[in-house]
Design a protein around this motif. Structure first.
Motif, PDB file in Angstrom:
ATOM      1  N   GLU A  98      -3.341  -4.768  12.910  1.00  0.00           N
ATOM      2  CA  GLU A  98      -4.445  -4.181  13.512  1.00  0.00           C
ATOM      3  C   GLU A  98      -4.192  -3.400  14.789  1.00  0.00           C
ATOM      4  O   GLU A  98      -4.831  -2.305  14.929  1.00  0.00           O
ATOM      5  CB  GLU A  98      -5.455  -5.476  13.682  1.00  0.00           C
ATOM      6  CG  GLU A  98      -6.754  -5.218  14.420  1.00  0.00           C
ATOM      7  CD  GLU A  98      -7.610  -4.353  13.214  1.00  0.00           C
ATOM      8  OE1 GLU A  98      -8.863  -3.946  13.711  1.00  0.00           O
ATOM      9  OE2 GLU A  98      -7.383  -3.938  11.969  1.00  0.00           O
ATOM     10  N   ALA A  99      -3.329  -3.671  15.369  1.00  0.00           N
ATOM     11  CA  ALA A  99      -2.984  -3.047  16.808  1.00  0.00           C
ATOM     12  C   ALA A  99      -2.463  -1.752  16.551  1.00  0.00           C
ATOM     13  O   ALA A  99      -2.639  -0.587  16.943  1.00  0.00           O
ATOM     14  CB  ALA A  99      -1.937  -3.732  17.424  1.00  0.00           C
ATOM     15  N   GLU A 100      -1.807  -1.565  15.273  1.00  0.00           N
ATOM     16  CA  GLU A 100      -1.286  -0.210  14.781  1.00  0.00           C
ATOM     17  C   GLU A 100      -2.311   0.692  14.266  1.00  0.00           C
ATOM     18  O   GLU A 100      -2.402   1.715  14.659  1.00  0.00           O
ATOM     19  CB  GLU A 100      -0.037  -0.469  13.813  1.00  0.00           C
ATOM     20  CG  GLU A 100       1.113  -0.948  14.370  1.00  0.00           C
ATOM     21  CD  GLU A 100       2.239  -1.318  13.449  1.00  0.00           C
ATOM     22  OE1 GLU A 100       2.144  -0.987  12.160  1.00  0.00           O
ATOM     23  OE2 GLU A 100       3.380  -1.908  13.816  1.00  0.00           O
ATOM     24  N   ARG A 101      -3.330   0.046  13.455  1.00  0.00           N
ATOM     25  CA  ARG A 101      -4.378   0.752  12.857  1.00  0.00           C
ATOM     26  C   ARG A 101      -5.190   1.432  14.174  1.00  0.00           C
ATOM     27  O   ARG A 101      -5.718   2.519  14.034  1.00  0.00           O
ATOM     28  CB  ARG A 101      -5.158  -0.152  12.042  1.00  0.00           C
ATOM     29  CG  ARG A 101      -6.290   0.390  11.119  1.00  0.00           C
ATOM     30  CD  ARG A 101      -7.159  -0.587  10.836  1.00  0.00           C
ATOM     31  NE  ARG A 101      -8.046  -1.519  11.663  1.00  0.00           N
ATOM     32  CZ  ARG A 101      -9.202  -1.230  12.107  1.00  0.00           C
ATOM     33  NH1 ARG A 101      -9.490   0.533  12.055  1.00  0.00           N
ATOM     34  NH2 ARG A 101      -9.757  -1.631  13.137  1.00  0.00           N
ATOM     35  N   VAL A 102      -5.688   0.682  15.225  1.00  0.00           N
ATOM     36  CA  VAL A 102      -6.498   0.773  16.311  1.00  0.00           C
ATOM     37  C   VAL A 102      -5.618   1.914  16.966  1.00  0.00           C
ATOM     38  O   VAL A 102      -6.457   2.741  17.352  1.00  0.00           O
ATOM     39  CB  VAL A 102      -6.862  -0.177  17.093  1.00  0.00           C
ATOM     40  CG1 VAL A 102      -7.253   0.154  18.373  1.00  0.00           C
ATOM     41  CG2 VAL A 102      -7.761  -1.377  16.300  1.00  0.00           C
ATOM     42  N   ALA A 103      -4.255   1.775  17.235  1.00  0.00           N
ATOM     43  CA  ALA A 103      -3.910   2.964  17.881  1.00  0.00           C
ATOM     44  C   ALA A 103      -3.492   4.329  17.274  1.00  0.00           C
ATOM     45  O   ALA A 103      -3.924   5.439  18.014  1.00  0.00           O
ATOM     46  CB  ALA A 103      -2.211   2.537  18.149  1.00  0.00           C
ATOM     47  N   ALA A 104      -3.660   4.160  15.877  1.00  0.00           N
ATOM     48  CA  ALA A 104      -3.431   5.323  14.872  1.00  0.00           C
ATOM     49  C   ALA A 104      -5.041   6.104  15.187  1.00  0.00           C
ATOM     50  O   ALA A 104      -5.144   7.249  15.362  1.00  0.00           O
ATOM     51  CB  ALA A 104      -3.036   4.966  13.762  1.00  0.00           C
ATOM     52  N   ASN A 105      -5.880   5.248  15.156  1.00  0.00           N
ATOM     53  CA  ASN A 105      -7.243   5.742  15.096  1.00  0.00           C
ATOM     54  C   ASN A 105      -7.623   6.320  16.714  1.00  0.00           C
ATOM     55  O   ASN A 105      -8.335   7.610  16.927  1.00  0.00           O
ATOM     56  CB  ASN A 105      -8.385   4.628  14.824  1.00  0.00           C
ATOM     57  CG  ASN A 105      -8.415   4.275  13.182  1.00  0.00           C
ATOM     58  OD1 ASN A 105      -7.840   5.128  12.502  1.00  0.00           O
ATOM     59  ND2 ASN A 105      -8.976   3.182  13.067  1.00  0.00           N
ATOM     60  N   ALA A 106      -7.051   5.804  17.615  1.00  0.00           N
ATOM     61  CA  ALA A 106      -7.415   6.169  19.040  1.00  0.00           C
ATOM     62  C   ALA A 106      -6.622   7.529  19.062  1.00  0.00           C
ATOM     63  O   ALA A 106      -7.134   8.324  19.704  1.00  0.00           O
ATOM     64  CB  ALA A 106      -7.046   5.181  20.032  1.00  0.00           C
ATOM     65  N   ALA A 107      -5.604   7.693  18.731  1.00  0.00           N
ATOM     66  CA  ALA A 107      -4.403   8.801  18.668  1.00  0.00           C
ATOM     67  C   ALA A 107      -5.148   9.855  18.135  1.00  0.00           C
ATOM     68  O   ALA A 107      -5.429  11.118  18.582  1.00  0.00           O
ATOM     69  CB  ALA A 107      -3.158   8.570  18.023  1.00  0.00           C
ATOM     70  N   VAL A 108      -5.894   9.774  16.763  1.00  0.00           N
ATOM     71  CA  VAL A 108      -6.599  10.759  16.203  1.00  0.00           C
ATOM     72  C   VAL A 108      -7.826  11.262  17.239  1.00  0.00           C
ATOM     73  O   VAL A 108      -8.150  12.505  17.095  1.00  0.00           O
ATOM     74  CB  VAL A 108      -7.184  10.254  14.561  1.00  0.00           C
ATOM     75  CG1 VAL A 108      -8.073  11.286  13.934  1.00  0.00           C
ATOM     76  CG2 VAL A 108      -5.853  10.199  13.897  1.00  0.00           C
ATOM     77  N   ALA A 109      -8.383  10.279  17.689  1.00  0.00           N
ATOM     78  CA  ALA A 109      -9.854  10.446  18.482  1.00  0.00           C
ATOM     79  C   ALA A 109      -9.482  11.317  19.773  1.00  0.00           C
ATOM     80  O   ALA A 109     -10.044  12.320  19.756  1.00  0.00           O
ATOM     81  CB  ALA A 109     -10.535   9.464  18.806  1.00  0.00           C
ATOM     82  N   ARG A 110      -8.261  11.053  20.273  1.00  0.00           N
ATOM     83  CA  ARG A 110      -7.740  11.626  21.457  1.00  0.00           C
ATOM     84  C   ARG A 110      -7.590  12.936  21.152  1.00  0.00           C
ATOM     85  O   ARG A 110      -7.619  13.930  21.962  1.00  0.00           O
ATOM     86  CB  ARG A 110      -6.751  11.017  22.006  1.00  0.00           C
ATOM     87  CG  ARG A 110      -7.175   9.822  22.844  1.00  0.00           C
ATOM     88  CD  ARG A 110      -5.931   9.210  23.737  1.00  0.00           C
ATOM     89  NE  ARG A 110      -4.858   8.826  22.929  1.00  0.00           N
ATOM     90  CZ  ARG A 110      -4.679   7.670  22.347  1.00  0.00           C
ATOM     91  NH1 ARG A 110      -5.568   6.733  22.652  1.00  0.00           N
ATOM     92  NH2 ARG A 110      -3.543   7.292  21.990  1.00  0.00           N
ATOM     93  N   THR A 111      -6.764  13.316  20.133  1.00  0.00           N
ATOM     94  CA  THR A 111      -6.302  14.596  19.573  1.00  0.00           C
ATOM     95  C   THR A 111      -7.439  15.233  19.290  1.00  0.00           C
ATOM     96  O   THR A 111      -7.501  16.801  19.788  1.00  0.00           O
ATOM     97  CB  THR A 111      -5.530  14.663  18.220  1.00  0.00           C
ATOM     98  OG1 THR A 111      -4.173  13.548  18.541  1.00  0.00           O
ATOM     99  CG2 THR A 111      -5.089  16.071  17.957  1.00  0.00           C
TER     100      THR A 111
END
Length: 110
Positions: free
Chosen positions: A85-98
């Motif tokens: 879940e931490a990896e999923r949330v981090a990946a989603n946050a990275a996409v949003a930041r980009t």
């Protein structure tokens, strides 16, 4: 399994050591900077669901000042679920930041 924010934070609170219910409430509040304040009834619903999924388990029970305290611990499956879940949330946050950076550039830095 859909891991809600309270579930995520409860799992995170149990990473370092077993805790009783009120200890989980306090640690969740600390971890969230006071943003998430679990009510005891909500917490036990979360713990029951995590327990049913095999992500946490009863560590021990103690009587303190005439009251029963149940201590819960994170299972290996719980640690794996929290990691995923931490990896999923981090990946989603990275996409949003980009995408937000690209939007900022497209709007001329406005």
């Amino acid at each position: 399994m859909n891991i809600t924010e309270p579930m995520f934070l409860a799992l995170t609170a149990l990473v370092d050591r077993p805790r009783h219910g009120y200890g989980v409430v306090q640690e969740v509040e600390r971890l969230s900077g006071g943003r998430v304040q679990l009510k005891i009834g909500t917490l036990y619903g979360v713990l029951d669901r995590l327990s049913a999924e095999g992500l946490v388990e009863l560590d021990r029970e103690e009587v303190q000042r005439g009251r029963l305290r149940r201590y819960y611990r994170l299972t290996d499956d719980g640690a794996a679920a929290l990691q995923a879940e931490a990896e999923r949330v981090a990946a989603n946050a990275a996409v949003a930041r980009t995408r937000l950076r690209a939007r900022h550039v497209a709007l001329g830095g406005a």
